[in-house]
Each structure stands twice: as C-alpha cells, then as structure tokens.
Design an enzyme around this catalytic site. Sequence first.
Site, PDB file in Angstrom:
ATOM      1  N   TYR A 120       0.954  -1.165   0.174  1.00 49.63           N
ATOM      2  CA  TYR A 120      -0.367   0.030  -0.042  1.00 49.63           C
ATOM      3  C   TYR A 120       0.869   1.194   0.054  1.00 49.63           C
ATOM      4  O   TYR A 120       1.686   1.319   0.835  1.00 49.63           O
ATOM      5  CB  TYR A 120      -0.753  -0.070   1.298  1.00 49.63           C
ATOM      6  CG  TYR A 120      -1.655   1.347   1.397  1.00 49.63           C
ATOM      7  CD1 TYR A 120      -3.016   1.278   0.584  1.00 49.63           C
ATOM      8  CD2 TYR A 120      -1.150   2.398   2.136  1.00 49.63           C
ATOM      9  CE1 TYR A 120      -3.909   2.514   0.811  1.00 49.63           C
ATOM     10  CE2 TYR A 120      -2.144   3.561   1.923  1.00 49.63           C
ATOM     11  CZ  TYR A 120      -3.328   3.642   1.644  1.00 49.63           C
ATOM     12  OH  TYR A 120      -4.143   4.621   1.571  1.00 49.63           O
ATOM     13  N   GLU A 208      -3.572   7.594  -3.795  1.00 50.08           N
ATOM     14  CA  GLU A 208      -3.174   6.339  -3.429  1.00 50.08           C
ATOM     15  C   GLU A 208      -3.134   5.219  -4.451  1.00 50.08           C
ATOM     16  O   GLU A 208      -3.599   5.457  -5.488  1.00 50.08           O
ATOM     17  CB  GLU A 208      -4.571   6.034  -2.888  1.00 50.08           C
ATOM     18  CG  GLU A 208      -4.446   4.639  -2.007  1.00 50.08           C
ATOM     19  CD  GLU A 208      -5.947   4.360  -1.354  1.00 50.08           C
ATOM     20  OE1 GLU A 208      -6.237   4.647  -0.271  1.00 50.08           O
ATOM     21  OE2 GLU A 208      -6.805   3.748  -2.150  1.00 50.08           O
TER      22      GLU A 208
END
Length: 404
Positions: A120, A208
């Site tokens: 992530y 993101e």
Amino acid sequence: MKIHEFQARDLLASFAIPVPSGVTIESPVLAEEAFLKATKGMSSPLAVIKAQVHAGGRGKAGFVKLVRNAHEAKDAAQFMLTTRMKSPQTPPEGLVVKKLLVAAGVDIADRVGGGKEEFYLAITTDRGTRRNILIASREGGVEIEQVAHERPDAIIKQPLHPTLGLQNFAARKIAYQLGLNGKLVTQAADIMVKLAKLFVEKDCSLAEINPLVIADMGKGERQVLAIDAKFSFDDNGLFRHPDLQSLADPTEENAAELRAKAAGLSYIALNGNIGCLVNGAGLAMATMDIIKLHGGDPANFLDVGGGASEEAVTEAFHIILSDQHVKGILVNIFGGIMRCDVIAQGVVNAAKQVGFKVPLVVRLEGTNVEAGRKILENAKSMIPTLQAATDLTDAAKKVCAAVG
C-alpha cells in the site's frame, strides 16, 4: 473531486509511473476486442475487468474479475453493465455501472513466507502536523483502515519536507522498510518521489496506489507496478487545473450536491429527515449535533456561507425540499456577514415558489435580526408551518417534536 481508476492510471503514466496497459469500454460488445488489445503480446493472455464507479468494495461485490479469454471478458462485461453494484460503500440500492476498465493482468510475485508481493502506498495531508505525509504498508490490496486499526505497527509514515517534498534518501528508506532489495528499491523509491510530486502539482487531497506490486515479468525479471489507484483533489485548487476539471464525471455525483455547487452553496446529503440550512460550517455541525441530541436525524449539511444572495437562499430551500425524506426544516442563522433579512426573504421567496408543506423552524440572530423577524412575522399567513425559535436548543426541540 474524485476521478475514475482508468483516469488515475493515465495520470500516473503522465508522471512516468509504470502501470499495466488498459482499455475503457461502455458496452459488452466491445469487451472481446478490448481483451485482445489489452493482452496483445502475452504468452498466456490474462486480463482484469473492473467496474468504474466512485465507490470501494468492488472486488467483494463481484465487480472485479480475472478473465483468460475473450468469451469470459464479454460475459463479465455483460454482468457488470447490467447489474447494480452493491457494497458497504454504495447506497442500499447500489450503483449503475456505465464504464469498465479492461486491463492487462499481472503475475504478482510470491512473497517469501506466503502471500503475494502487494503493498500500500499513499500520500495525504496530516492535519495534526500540518504536513503532507507518505503512508506505506506491506499489507497491500486490502482496506488500509482495517490494517491501521488491527495492526498499527504495519503502517509506515514519512512526513514530506514542506519545500523539498519527498527526498530520494527518505523514499529509499521506506522501500527498505517494505522489505525490498536490489533494483526494486530504486524502482519503488522512484515511484514514491514521482507520486509526491504529482500530489503537490495537482493539488491532491489523496493520491493512493493500492496495491503497488512486484510483477513477475518472466526470465527472472521483476518490476514494481501500480495496478490500482485512487485520487481525490482539493476543490479549492481546481481553478488551476482545467485538465482535471474535464475529468469530473457528474453521473457519479449526487445531483443535489452538484446543483448546490453551481449556486455557490456547500451541500452534503445525509440519511435523516430534518433538513438543515445554516451559515458557517461550524454552526452546521453544531446544528446537526443538537438535532441528534434531541432525538432527530439530520437530512443534510447545507451551508449558505457569508454572502449568499436571496436567490441562492431560495435555491437552497429548493434543494432541501427536493429530498423526499425531509419531514421538517431547521434554519439556524447567526448573522455576521450574512444578514438575517436576506435569509428571511429567501424563506418567503421559497414559500411563494414551492411552498412549505413540512414544519419549518427558524432561529435568527445577529445582523438585521429585527428586520428578518419582521419579514417572517408578516409571512406567517403564507407559511402556516412556520415556527420561530428563541435559541438553538429551542429550535432543535421544536423541529424534532414537529417531525415526531
């Protein structure tokens, strides 16, 4: 403002961040051709089909599918484009899917000890330190909020320098903390630095990549790739980015919120039955809180700001009353820049144009308050549902009692 994943991929590619090839389609009949185009040159064709909606939970809802031939691609596209997607992040009735991304599949490398090499990576603003911050984790491809709650030690944070941004040495440190080595460290650090640059240059509120993966390219070659991305942009900075404004998809937004934005109002639809019209974000939150305190449930957040005209105030009432769930309205104005008589006249105008069939409780205080109260007093015969309140507590009690 949010954008779709396929647009996010294009944005990443424009900053030289590697992403798999992909094609966007709006019809099942185009799925077979899109599959062949996305998998061109692959010895073992593999593609992923993803619904393009502004909501998470696509995978669990069945709207992200791996396909290995053109026939499977067409079947998956047919399902997604004719079925409403329902997930914890969508309304109960689900969302209509109008676009699909058909992207080349990626062979994600296996991780020593089990699992896949998925990570992530995101950049956002840390309001506590008032600095932009990079967030990374070895737990990629899952909901990062859940990871942060259950295993906070799995989250790596790196504040960005206010003027220099993310420096290469800091990015390499993060890459090593993620367990990377060799040239993969260089690749990952390069992606982080470029993402930080993109975040600042495009006035993002969130940038993101989830997941960032290590792809097995064959013959022992591995490459760090971004295979899913999500961006949100600061609306206050969009005037600098006409290219980003053109990416907005109004069909993915709440119609009432778009209407309010066009009128210069701040409106957020909620799930309650008491419409709120206030001036000032802080007052709006306090109003919603006191409604909840007295057993009510706010239907919206609507801030007319400090300089709204009578026309804008009238439009605000139109927007509130367009919600069929609204059973009562609370107007709470503390007049500073905004004048109470303007709000009162907006109430009268709305009554003339659409009428108030639901209870209307008004609390006015501040600039031109006496003039505003006089306007409302004279309008009582026109608005039989109107009640005046002496203060915020009185207003909340009255509107909650009125809606039962």
